[in-house]
Scaffold this motif. Structure first.
Motif, PDB file in Angstrom:
ATOM      1  N   UNK A   1       0.349  10.071  -0.471  1.00 33.49           N
ATOM      2  CA  UNK A   1      -0.381  11.292  -0.804  1.00 33.49           C
ATOM      3  C   UNK A   1      -0.045  11.854  -2.164  1.00 33.49           C
ATOM      4  N   UNK A   2       0.990  11.306  -2.818  1.00 31.52           N
ATOM      5  CA  UNK A   2       1.410  11.835  -4.123  1.00 31.52           C
ATOM      6  C   UNK A   2       1.236  10.813  -5.240  1.00 31.52           C
ATOM      7  N   UNK A   3       1.547   9.562  -4.963  1.00 33.79           N
ATOM      8  CA  UNK A   3       1.493   8.533  -5.991  1.00 33.79           C
ATOM      9  C   UNK A   3       0.150   7.823  -6.045  1.00 33.79           C
ATOM     10  N   UNK A   4      -0.045   7.061  -7.120  1.00 34.85           N
ATOM     11  CA  UNK A   4      -1.258   6.288  -7.281  1.00 34.85           C
ATOM     12  C   UNK A   4      -1.246   5.028  -6.439  1.00 34.85           C
ATOM     13  N   UNK A   5      -2.420   4.436  -6.280  1.00 33.52           N
ATOM     14  CA  UNK A   5      -2.585   3.218  -5.482  1.00 33.52           C
ATOM     15  C   UNK A   5      -3.356   2.197  -6.319  1.00 33.52           C
ATOM     16  N   UNK A   6      -2.888   0.951  -6.301  1.00 36.75           N
ATOM     17  CA  UNK A   6      -3.615  -0.138  -6.955  1.00 36.75           C
ATOM     18  C   UNK A   6      -4.382  -0.877  -5.868  1.00 36.75           C
ATOM     19  N   UNK A   7      -5.701  -0.850  -5.978  1.00 35.80           N
ATOM     20  CA  UNK A   7      -6.574  -1.373  -4.925  1.00 35.80           C
ATOM     21  C   UNK A   7      -7.157  -2.723  -5.347  1.00 35.80           C
TER      22      UNK A   7
ATOM     23  N   UNK B   1      -1.514   8.152 -17.242  1.00 38.16           N
ATOM     24  CA  UNK B   1      -2.191   9.466 -17.342  1.00 38.16           C
ATOM     25  C   UNK B   1      -1.522  10.484 -16.423  1.00 38.16           C
ATOM     26  N   UNK B   2      -0.215  10.383 -16.352  1.00 38.55           N
ATOM     27  CA  UNK B   2       0.574  11.326 -15.561  1.00 38.55           C
ATOM     28  C   UNK B   2       0.758  10.962 -14.106  1.00 38.55           C
ATOM     29  N   UNK B   3       0.048   9.962 -13.595  1.00 35.80           N
ATOM     30  CA  UNK B   3       0.164   9.551 -12.188  1.00 35.80           C
ATOM     31  C   UNK B   3       1.231   8.473 -12.041  1.00 35.80           C
ATOM     32  N   UNK B   4       2.045   8.601 -11.000  1.00 32.84           N
ATOM     33  CA  UNK B   4       3.120   7.648 -10.734  1.00 32.84           C
ATOM     34  C   UNK B   4       2.606   6.540  -9.823  1.00 32.84           C
ATOM     35  N   UNK B   5       2.505   5.330 -10.365  1.00 32.55           N
ATOM     36  CA  UNK B   5       2.120   4.166  -9.568  1.00 32.55           C
ATOM     37  C   UNK B   5       3.335   3.332  -9.180  1.00 32.55           C
ATOM     38  N   UNK B   6       4.517   3.699  -9.656  1.00 33.64           N
ATOM     39  CA  UNK B   6       5.738   2.916  -9.423  1.00 33.64           C
ATOM     40  C   UNK B   6       6.349   3.238  -8.061  1.00 33.64           C
ATOM     41  N   UNK B   7       6.635   4.518  -7.832  1.00 35.46           N
ATOM     42  CA  UNK B   7       7.183   4.934  -6.547  1.00 35.46           C
ATOM     43  C   UNK B   7       6.078   4.933  -5.491  1.00 35.46           C
TER      44      UNK B   7
END
Length: 312
Positions: free
Chosen positions: A105-111, A95-101
């Motif tokens: 404060x900018x990328x997504x986080x897998x919790x 959905x447009x969020x970068x979880x790879x890099x």
């Protein structure tokens, strides 16, 4: 005398059956997996912005993935791509969020939310539940990842099965090469080290030419501590996007990615975007085989023929 022999034989079998089993211990930062008393891997609930497996030990206990950035830089490693953390599952456009890099404060986080199941014995299984959050804290989707450890003709493997479900609205895994199920191999194994490291796919395509190709499996082998070992990632036929494209690089990145069609094939093709609606799910299934020798010596093709018959 006959009784004594029978008793000794029974004790011998008992000791073998007890020793050759998996044991999982729970610690504050995750889980530790042993087989036959020897470390296989650790499941870390958080490293950088995601859960990972580290270290990953192969035949004779040699490290199959690079140390950096979890530890100091190892032999023939570079301090590049700090988001390449041993073994991981993320994606560069959700959905447009970068979880790879990993951009704070900018990328997504897998919790990590919790472990749903932990079982050990002749095989072992870890089932974890995780949520994918944007930098603003919005939860886009959740995943249930099941990691099952076992033996294939005496060789260590683990099945990494992920089910992704949306939360409140549709979630789209976007068309980008930056994904998805990844491994960063040991520095001495990478092809660019020029120490014998080799990439081979199921059609015999090698090294840089294996990048962006579709394949049921890819093998990456090379020397570690004087021993030729390999990591194979296999894609199960029931997995979304099978046979997957491969974001596999001669510098050591090794990733299965069914979404990055425009990067892999070109612009004049249908988008690789995949949208999951509420109430639906996406299933991705992989097996990682740790072996000695080259692709042919390990009979990777034979190992895949056994894996593709495995039901969920």
């Amino acid at each position: 005398m006959h009784r004594l022999f029978s008793l000794l034989l029974l004790l011998s079998f008992a000791s073998v059956s007890v020793a050759q089993t998996y044991e999982i211990t729970q610690e504050e930062d995750g889980l530790t997996v042993h087989y036959d008393g020897k470390l296989v891997t650790r499941y870390l609930k958080k490293s950088g912005s995601k859960p990972i497996l580290y270290p990953l030990l192969g035949p004779d206990g040699v490290p199959m993935t690079r140390r950096y950035p979890i530890e100091s830089v190892g032999e023939n490693e570079k301090n590049d791509h700090p988001h390449h953390r041993s073994v991981w599952f993320t994606h560069g456009k959700v959905n447009g969020t970068d979880f790879w890099l990993e951009k704070e404060g900018e990328g997504g986080v897998i919790v990590h939310e919790k472990f749903e199941k932990i079982s050990d014995g002749e095989t072992a299984q870890i089932v974890s539940l995780n949520r994918w959050e944007t930098p603003e804290g919005k939860v886009l989707c959740k995943d249930r990842r099941s990691i099952t450890f076992g033996q294939d003709e005496g060789r260590q493997y683990f099945d990494y099965d992920v089910t992704v479900t949306p939360v409140d609205e549709p979630v789209t895994f976007g068309d980008t090469k930056e994904g998805t199920f990844g491994i960063r191999v040991a520095g001495t194994m990478k092809t660019d080290a020029k120490m014998g490291g080799t990439i081979v796919n199921d059609k015999g395509v090698k090294n840089k030419d294996a990048w962006a190709k579709q394949s049921a499996w890819v093998d990456y082998y090379g020397p570690v501590q004087g021993k030729t070992v390999g990591v194979t990632i296999m894609n199960h036929p029931s997995s979304y996007g099978y046979p997957t494209y491969w974001h596999v690089r001669t510098y050591g990145l090794f990733a299965a990615n069914p979404f990055g069609v425009h990067d892999f094939v070109g612009k004049n093709v249908q988008s690789g975007d995949h949208t999951i609606k509420p109430g639906e799910e996406m299933n991705l299934r992989y097996r990682v085989l740790l072996h000695e020798g080259t692709t042919e010596e390990a009979d990777v093709a034979g190992a895949f023929s056994r894996y593709e018959k495995v039901q969920k």
